[in-house]
Design an enzyme around this catalytic site. Structure first.
Site, PDB file in Angstrom:
ATOM      1  CG  ASP A  15      41.639  41.287  40.356  1.00  0.00           C
ATOM      2  OD1 ASP A  15      41.214  42.375  39.901  1.00  0.00           O
ATOM      3  OD2 ASP A  15      41.925  40.313  39.641  1.00  0.00           O
ATOM      4  CG  ASP A  17      37.227  41.296  35.369  1.00  0.00           C
ATOM      5  OD1 ASP A  17      36.230  40.976  36.020  1.00  0.00           O
ATOM      6  OD2 ASP A  17      37.211  42.183  34.490  1.00  0.00           O
ATOM      7  CG  ASP A 224      44.446  37.742  37.734  1.00  0.00           C
ATOM      8  OD1 ASP A 224      43.892  38.804  38.132  1.00  0.00           O
ATOM      9  OD2 ASP A 224      44.441  37.388  36.550  1.00  0.00           O
TER      10      ASP A 224
END
Length: 280
Positions: A15, A17, A224
């Site tokens: 991922d 961001d 996240d």
């Protein structure tokens, strides 16, 4: 004569961001040494993100990831560089060295039409990112004007800001499911797309490399947020980076490492946990 054993083929799916990129300023400096180690070891780092293709192309160049594939818009779009293209299925004879883009979801125009119908039917309030002004996108994301414009260039998903109740959100999700559409939660936006997710796109790429190389690679996933759970579950080992958001992330993975640090520091921490000794 001693037989030479080739190192296992590894893939890193990440991922962006809040993971490889800082949640606030989108920097990645703490992860740079690990990006260089992975590049030197020949380990592809594959972005798996809610960002658009337009956002990713300059980012790939800045991160040094132009030779690896990417997964955009939460799995709806896959970009294949030449080395990952099937000679018969993907290559364009007029542009053999170019990027081949595959859409695994329905297109964004269809999604916008369906969202307009559902909004009217339910009488709910939400803001679709492609309809937002550049100023509103900047306020919601912290992006600069150029990158805010790139974020509006959707191909297979629609991010939205929900301005209604939790009860209406459930009704909204039900109507989407009736159209075989899904709603997934990111760090800032909800995302509407076809019946696809990051995990299915990851599995597609793993299978593609297996078909091209005749070998099953070992995969590591890092993320996240709630929309990263499918990505992490699709990989052999996983890193859940401590988020800067308040969304609960429910995951049950047999080989999961949870970081203490956030963002790119957490990313480097997770890489050290799984590959620190192997790539010393």
């Amino acid at each position: 004569m001693q037989e030479t054993i080739s190192p296992p083929l590894r893939l890193v799916f990440t991922d962006l961001d809040g993971s490889l990129l800082d949640h606030h300023d989108y920097g990645w400096e703490p992860a740079r040494p690990w990006l260089e180690r992975l590049d030197a070891a020949g380990v592809p780092v594959i972005p798996v993100t809610s960002k658009t293709r337009a956002e990713l192309l300059p980012l790939r160049q800045a991160l040094g990831l132009e030779q690896t594939p990417f997964i955009a818009e939460n799995g709806a779009i896959i970009g294949l560089p030449a080395a990952w293209q099937h000679a018969r299925l993907d290559r364009d004879p007029a542009n053999v060295d170019g990027l081949r883009v595959k859409a695994l979801s329905v297109d964004s125009d269809f999604l916008m039409r369906r969202l307009a119908v559902i909004r009217e039917r339910l009488g709910v309030a939400f803001r679709c990112l492609p309809d937002m002004t550049i100023e509103a996108i900047i306020e919601a994301t912290g992006l600069d004007a150029a990158r805010a414009g790139q974020a509006r260039e959707r191909e297979g998903s629609i991010p939205l800001l929900w301005d209604d109740s939790e009860a209406m959100l459930d009704a909204f999700r039900t109507l989407l499911a009736n159209d075989d559409l899904v709603l997934t939660q990111g760090g800032r936006f909800w995302h509407v797309m076809g019946n696809i997710d990051k995990g299915r796109a990851v599995s597609w790429l793993v299978a593609r490399l297996g078909a091209l190389r005749g070998i099953n690679p070992w995969s590591l996933g890092l993320g996240d947020g709630p929309n990263d759970v499918a990505l992490l579950n699709a990989c052999d080992a996983a890193v859940l980076i401590r988020g800067m958001h308040s969304h609960p992330v429910e995951i049950d993975h047999p080989r999961l490492y949870r970081t203490v640090e956030t963002g790119p520091r957490g990313w480097a921490e997770g890489m050290e946990h799984w590959l620190g000794q192997e790539l010393a």
